[in-house]
Design a protein around this motif. Structure first.
Motif, PDB file in Angstrom:
ATOM      1  N   ALA A 185       0.744  -1.359   0.024  1.00  0.00           N
ATOM      2  CA  ALA A 185      -0.051  -0.004   0.023  1.00  0.00           C
ATOM      3  C   ALA A 185       0.813   1.005  -0.112  1.00  0.00           C
ATOM      4  O   ALA A 185       1.840   1.333   0.689  1.00  0.00           O
ATOM      5  CB  ALA A 185      -0.911   0.077   1.390  1.00  0.00           C
ATOM      6  N   ASP A 216      -4.020   5.228  -1.259  1.00  0.00           N
ATOM      7  CA  ASP A 216      -4.689   4.062  -1.225  1.00  0.00           C
ATOM      8  C   ASP A 216      -5.742   4.199  -0.089  1.00  0.00           C
ATOM      9  O   ASP A 216      -5.512   4.405   1.089  1.00  0.00           O
ATOM     10  CB  ASP A 216      -4.017   2.719  -1.107  1.00  0.00           C
ATOM     11  CG  ASP A 216      -3.130   2.434  -2.378  1.00  0.00           C
ATOM     12  OD1 ASP A 216      -3.514   2.806  -3.360  1.00  0.00           O
ATOM     13  OD2 ASP A 216      -2.196   1.729  -2.301  1.00  0.00           O
ATOM     14  N   SER A 217      -6.848   3.667  -0.448  1.00  0.00           N
ATOM     15  CA  SER A 217      -8.127   3.806   0.776  1.00  0.00           C
ATOM     16  C   SER A 217      -7.954   2.588   1.782  1.00  0.00           C
ATOM     17  O   SER A 217      -7.421   1.442   1.140  1.00  0.00           O
ATOM     18  CB  SER A 217      -9.319   3.886   0.096  1.00  0.00           C
ATOM     19  OG  SER A 217      -9.490   2.683  -0.797  1.00  0.00           O
ATOM     20  N   ALA A 277      -9.295  -0.660   0.323  1.00  0.00           N
ATOM     21  CA  ALA A 277      -8.505  -1.554  -0.541  1.00  0.00           C
ATOM     22  C   ALA A 277      -7.599  -2.303  -0.195  1.00  0.00           C
ATOM     23  O   ALA A 277      -7.017  -3.301  -0.775  1.00  0.00           O
ATOM     24  CB  ALA A 277      -7.902  -0.644  -1.839  1.00  0.00           C
ATOM     25  N   ASP A 329      -6.004  -5.507   1.863  1.00  0.00           N
ATOM     26  CA  ASP A 329      -6.313  -6.892   2.059  1.00  0.00           C
ATOM     27  C   ASP A 329      -5.809  -7.125   3.628  1.00  0.00           C
ATOM     28  O   ASP A 329      -4.728  -7.537   3.990  1.00  0.00           O
ATOM     29  CB  ASP A 329      -5.763  -7.867   1.272  1.00  0.00           C
ATOM     30  CG  ASP A 329      -6.038  -9.304   1.303  1.00  0.00           C
ATOM     31  OD1 ASP A 329      -6.007  -9.882   2.522  1.00  0.00           O
ATOM     32  OD2 ASP A 329      -6.823 -10.103   0.352  1.00  0.00           O
ATOM     33  N   ILE A 378      -2.171  -4.293  -0.851  1.00  0.00           N
ATOM     34  CA  ILE A 378      -3.366  -4.191  -1.588  1.00  0.00           C
ATOM     35  C   ILE A 378      -3.572  -5.406  -2.305  1.00  0.00           C
ATOM     36  O   ILE A 378      -2.583  -5.914  -3.034  1.00  0.00           O
ATOM     37  CB  ILE A 378      -3.244  -2.874  -2.611  1.00  0.00           C
ATOM     38  CG1 ILE A 378      -3.078  -1.628  -1.764  1.00  0.00           C
ATOM     39  CG2 ILE A 378      -4.619  -2.725  -3.485  1.00  0.00           C
ATOM     40  CD1 ILE A 378      -4.353  -1.350  -0.761  1.00  0.00           C
ATOM     41  N   GLU A 409      -4.529  -6.804  -6.023  1.00  0.00           N
ATOM     42  CA  GLU A 409      -4.786  -6.390  -7.194  1.00  0.00           C
ATOM     43  C   GLU A 409      -5.478  -7.501  -8.053  1.00  0.00           C
ATOM     44  O   GLU A 409      -4.977  -8.651  -7.933  1.00  0.00           O
ATOM     45  CB  GLU A 409      -3.722  -5.636  -7.940  1.00  0.00           C
ATOM     46  CG  GLU A 409      -3.189  -4.536  -7.407  1.00  0.00           C
ATOM     47  CD  GLU A 409      -2.317  -3.508  -8.116  1.00  0.00           C
ATOM     48  OE1 GLU A 409      -2.245  -2.517  -8.211  1.00  0.00           O
ATOM     49  OE2 GLU A 409      -1.291  -4.464  -8.913  1.00  0.00           O
TER      50      GLU A 409
END
Length: 301
Positions: A62, A66-67, A70, A72, A84, A86
Motif C-alpha cells: 500500500a 490508497d484507501s 482497498a 487486504d 493491496i 490487485e
C-alpha cells in the motif's frame, strides 16, 4: 528535397503478408524481453495490468493515497506491512492508429528500401495483427475503419484501407480529428515534418478523452544525414516548397540542428503528455520499432 521513387503500388495481400511476416517473428524477439516473452509465445497479449476483473493478479505494498477499503487485511496481518490485492484487467483495450499518408511520406532515397509511407503502413498493420490476436480492438484513424473493432475481418479491412490510400493528399500530414475511444490508446506514425501545432492539438484532444499513446517519427536516412553537396533543388513532394542552392553542404549544419530541435520538441511534448516517443529510420529493420510499439502501448514503461 527531390524525391526518389514514389510509394510502390501494392495490394492488401502484399501488405498483409509483410505485416504477418514481421509480426510472426516477434515471439523469439520477445524471449529477450523478459516481461513479455511468456505471454507472446503463449499467444496471449503481453500486457497484464491491474483493473476491474475477477482473476487475482498480485499483492502490492500500500502507498499513500490508497484507501483503507482497498487493503487486504488478512494478508497484511501476516506481516508488518499493508498490502493491496490487485485483480487483473479483463476488458479489451481499444487502440487507434494513424499512419500518415501525406505526400511528404512518399519520399525515399537510394539508402532506403521503401518509402516512409510504406514503413508507416507496414508498422500499422503489423501492430494491428499483434493487438487483434491478443484480443484487443483496433481502428485505423482517417479511414472508414477508425472505430476500434476486434477480429480477423478488421485486419483485412485495415489492410485494404492502407493499400488503397486517398486520392487527395496534403503535402504534410496531421492526425485526423476522429473521435477517440475514452481511456484507449493511440499510435501516430509520421515524419512529423508538418506544423507542430496540428500534432499538439491532436495530443491535447486525446488527453481530454483520457487517451495516451506513442509517437513514432519515421525518417529516411538521407533526411537525417543530409548527404547533399553542390547545386541542389529541394522540392517538397507536392511542389509547395521549392528551394535552390549552389552550396548544399553549407546548409548541413543548420539543417541537422533544426532537425534535432524538432526531435527534442516532440520527445518533450510526448513526455509531458504521458506519451512515448521513438525515432525510426526506414533503413532500419521494422522489427525493432514493432517490438518497441508493442511494449509501449502496454503501459509497462
Amino acid at each position: 528535397m527531390s524525391a526518389g521513387p514514389s510509394r510502390p503500388g501494392g495490394t492488401a495481400e502484399w501488405l498483409r503478408r509483410d505485416a504477418e511476416r514481421i509480426s510472426g517473428a516477434l515471439p523469439p524477439l520477445m524471449a529477450e524481453a523478459e516481461r513479455l516473452a511468456h505471454t507472446v509465445v503463449a499467444g496471449v497479449h503481453g500486457r497484464r495490468r491491474a483493473g476491474p476483473g475477477e482473476s487475482f493478479w498480485q499483492y502490492r505494498h500500500a502507498v499513500p493515497g490508497d484507501s483503507a477499503a482497498a487493503i487486504d487485511w488478512r494478508h497484511s496481518a501476516r506481516s508488518d506491512s499493508y498490502y493491496i490485492r490487485e485483480m487483473e484487467w479483463e476488458s479489451a483495450q481499444s487502440v487507434q492508429i494513424w499512419a500518415d499518408d501525406a505526400q511528404a511520406m512518399d519520399y525515399r532515397s537510394d539508402a532506403a528500401p521503401r518509402s516512409k509511407a510504406d514503413r508507416a503502413a507496414l508498422l500499422a498493420l503489423a501492430l494491428s495483427v499483434l493487438l487483434v490476436r491478443g484480443g484487443e480492438r483496433v481502428g485505423l484513424m482517417g479511414s472508414a475503419q477508425s472505430r476500434p473493432r476486434p477480429g480477423e475481418n478488421q485486419l483485412t479491412r485495415i489492410a485494404m484501407e492502407l493499400s488503397l490510400g486517398r486520392e487527395q493528399r496534403p503535402d504534410y500530414g496531421a492526425p485526423p480529428a476522429d473521435p477517440l475511444t475514452r481511456g484507449g490508446r493511440a499510435v501516430f506514425l509520421s515524419d512529423f515534418m508538418g506544423p507542430s501545432a496540428d500534432l499538439f492539438d491532436a495530443i491535447a484532444r486525446a488527453a481530454e478523452s483520457g487517451v495516451s499513446g506513442a509517437l513514432v517519427q519515421i525518417l529516411d536516412p538521407a533526411e537525417e544525414s543530409f548527404p547533399f553537396d553542390g547545386r541542389v533543388i529541394f522540392r517538397s513532394m507536392a511542389g509547395v516548397v521549392d528551394f535552390e542552392t549552389q552550396r548544399a553542404r553549407a546548409l548541413r549544419e543548420a539543417y541537422v540542428s533544426r532537425l534535432a530541435e524538432r526531435r527534442e520538441m516532440l520527445a518533450e511534448r510526448a513526455l509531458r503528455s504521458g506519451w512515448q516517443f521513438l525515432q525510426h529510420r526506414t533503413s532500419e529493420s521494422p522489427r525493432k520499432a514493432l517490438l518497441w510499439l508493442y511494449m509501449a502501448i502496454g503501459g509497462d514503461r
